[in-house]
Scaffold this active site. Structure first.
Site, PDB file in Angstrom:
ATOM      1  N   ARG A 260       0.852  -1.198   0.000  1.00 52.80           N
ATOM      2  CA  ARG A 260       0.000   0.000   0.000  1.00 52.80           C
ATOM      3  C   ARG A 260       0.886   1.246   0.000  1.00 52.80           C
ATOM      4  O   ARG A 260       0.633   2.210  -0.713  1.00 52.80           O
ATOM      5  CB  ARG A 260      -0.939  -0.008   1.227  1.00 52.80           C
ATOM      6  CG  ARG A 260      -1.998  -1.108   1.166  1.00 52.80           C
ATOM      7  CD  ARG A 260      -3.102  -0.888   2.190  1.00 52.80           C
ATOM      8  NE  ARG A 260      -2.709  -1.136   3.564  1.00 52.80           N
ATOM      9  CZ  ARG A 260      -2.711  -2.320   4.177  1.00 52.80           C
ATOM     10  NH1 ARG A 260      -3.108  -3.394   3.512  1.00 52.80           N
ATOM     11  NH2 ARG A 260      -2.343  -2.448   5.436  1.00 52.80           N
TER      12      ARG A 260
ATOM     13  N   LYS B  23     -10.878  15.783   5.148  1.00 57.47           N
ATOM     14  CA  LYS B  23     -12.066  15.381   4.375  1.00 57.47           C
ATOM     15  C   LYS B  23     -13.046  14.593   5.238  1.00 57.47           C
ATOM     16  O   LYS B  23     -12.634  13.813   6.095  1.00 57.47           O
ATOM     17  CB  LYS B  23     -11.632  14.509   3.198  1.00 57.47           C
ATOM     18  CG  LYS B  23     -12.820  13.999   2.369  1.00 57.47           C
ATOM     19  CD  LYS B  23     -12.395  12.991   1.320  1.00 57.47           C
ATOM     20  CE  LYS B  23     -13.035  11.642   1.603  1.00 57.47           C
ATOM     21  NZ  LYS B  23     -12.858  10.676   0.514  1.00 57.47           N
TER      22      LYS B  23
ATOM     23  N   LYS C 263     -16.847  19.264  -2.116  1.00 58.67           N
ATOM     24  CA  LYS C 263     -16.510  18.131  -2.991  1.00 58.67           C
ATOM     25  C   LYS C 263     -17.800  17.409  -3.359  1.00 58.67           C
ATOM     26  O   LYS C 263     -18.241  16.505  -2.657  1.00 58.67           O
ATOM     27  CB  LYS C 263     -15.537  17.195  -2.265  1.00 58.67           C
ATOM     28  CG  LYS C 263     -15.216  15.914  -3.030  1.00 58.67           C
ATOM     29  CD  LYS C 263     -13.985  15.216  -2.486  1.00 58.67           C
ATOM     30  CE  LYS C 263     -13.790  13.868  -3.160  1.00 58.67           C
ATOM     31  NZ  LYS C 263     -12.475  13.286  -2.952  1.00 58.67           N
TER      32      LYS C 263
HETATM   33  P1  13P Z   1     -13.594   8.751  -6.440  1.00 52.60           P
HETATM   34  O1  13P Z   1     -13.043   9.889  -7.257  1.00 52.60           O
HETATM   35  O2  13P Z   1     -12.992   7.427  -6.774  1.00 52.60           O
HETATM   36  O3  13P Z   1     -15.096   8.757  -6.407  1.00 52.60           O
HETATM   37  O4  13P Z   1     -13.117   8.998  -4.947  1.00 52.60           O
HETATM   38  C1  13P Z   1     -13.191  10.249  -4.428  1.00 52.60           C
HETATM   39  C2  13P Z   1     -13.376  10.189  -2.965  1.00 52.60           C
HETATM   40  O5  13P Z   1     -12.571  10.719  -2.242  1.00 52.60           O
HETATM   41  C3  13P Z   1     -14.536   9.502  -2.412  1.00 52.60           C
HETATM   42  O6  13P Z   1     -14.689   9.844  -1.064  1.00 52.60           O
END
Ligand code: 13P
Length: 336
Positions: free
Chosen positions: A44, A134, A217
């Site tokens: 990872r 996030k 987002k």
């Molecule tokens: P994806 O762009 O693969 O949807 O992932 C973004 C993400 O951070 C989901 O929480």
């Protein structure tokens, strides 16, 4: 300009976007096993370190979202991961929610957890050099969903999270993801996304969050992945812009889309059209997970020691998205 606003602009300005490399160990295991690589902590780290030391990090990636395991790992060159990211000219970020669990009262839906003890965890991350965080709320779409309960409770959690993050001098990414799973129409996605985002900002304002120091987002406005109809990319861009224009307060500096299961090129093409037609003051960029990593992961899985080759694949994808974030992408560039 506030310090948080400044960080948000550094992350998303000048055609930069975010690499979402914050897959939990469970999700990363699925991704690695999907390409027949054993999911060990070394593997990872190796894949992620390969991406984080790519040359495109300086021009195209303004921020990287990490997972708790990764932020505490040490690179093969003996660098702390947040320091490696900063040394490439990008900002380290961290996912701080602890995942989406079944929502009592509406068991088909989910509520994101992680508020307990968050203030203390944030202090620790901040001391590790983290500039942004996030938290993802997730919403399913059907005739009855998302329910008022799910919209309200996830917005409340996103707002409490955001207030705590700003208290600790970091920029919160607010991610309300309306899933593309299902046979719903883009019109339905528009309606539900609009409702979800409006409620989030209502709660953010109630919780006294400084909107100039937030990154939203969201998902793009798309037909459900099982829908027979498919609107055009132009239509996706038009509806996405309309939806965000009417639901996001103008103080918010930037919007960074998730890719949500779109193919790499589809996500890039839609982002490009959104920027071509962007008649808002918002920066419109990317915070992609799969749509930035898929090809690189596939390539890497064939020979996990081929660092240079993997970086080349990743650099291409990052460059394409950076062009799209400026409305300067063209399909022909994909084959160069
Ligand atoms: P994806 O762009 O693969 O949807 O992932 C973004 C993400 O951070 C989901 O929480």
């Amino acid at each position: 300009m506030s310090e948080l606003n400044n960080i948000a602009l550094e992350i998303l300005g000048n055609g930069k976007g975010i690499l979402a490399a914050d897959e939990s160990t469970g999700t990363m295991t699925k991704r690695l096993e999907g390409v027949n690589v054993p999911s060990t902590s070394e593997n990872r780290l190796l894949f992620r370190e390969t991406l984080f030391s790519s040359s495109s990090m300086s021009d195209c990636i303004g921020g990287v979202i990490l997972y708790d395991e990764t932020i505490k790992q040490i690179s093969s060159k003996k660098n702390k991961i947040p320091e490696l990211i900063s040394s490439m000219g990008s900002h380290p970020g961290i996912k701080v929610d602890t995942g989406a669990k079944i929502l009592a009262g509406s068991i088909d839906e989910k509520i994101t957890e992680g508020l307990d003890g968050l203030r203390e965890r944030l202090k620790e991350y901040h001391s590790l050099g983290v500039k942004f965080t996030k938290w993802r709320g997730v919403y399913i779409v059907s005739k009855d969903y998302p329910s008022k309960l799910s919209i309200q409770s996830n917005a409340h959690a996103l707002a409490r999270y955001s207030a705590l993050v700003q208290e600790c001098n970091m920029v919160p990414i607010v991610e309300p993801e309306v899933l593309m799973d299902g046979d719903h129409s883009a019109k339905e996605c528009y309606k539900k996304t609009s409702e979800v985002i409006k409620k989030c900002f209502e709660e953010l304002i109630l919780h006294k969050v400084d909107l100039t120091g937030v990154i939203l987002k969201p998902n793009m406005i798309l037909d459900g992945n099982k829908s027979k109809d498919k609107i055009s990319n132009e239509e996706v861009a038009k509806l996405t812009l309309e939806c965000l224009k009417s639901s996001v307060p103008s103080e918010v500096p930037g919007i960074a889309f998730l890719s949500g299961g779109q193919s790499e090129v589809e996500a890039t093409e839609n982002l490009n059209l959104i920027n071509k037609h962007n008649n808002t003051k918002f920066i419109m960029s990317y915070s992609f997970g799969r749509a930035l990593q898929q090809s690189a992961l596939k390539f890497w899985s064939k020979d996990i020691q081929n660092i240079e080759g993997t970086q080349k694949v990743f650099n291409h994808r990052a460059k394409m998205n950076s062009l799209a974030a400026q409305g300067k992408w063209s399909k022909e560039f994909e084959n160069k």
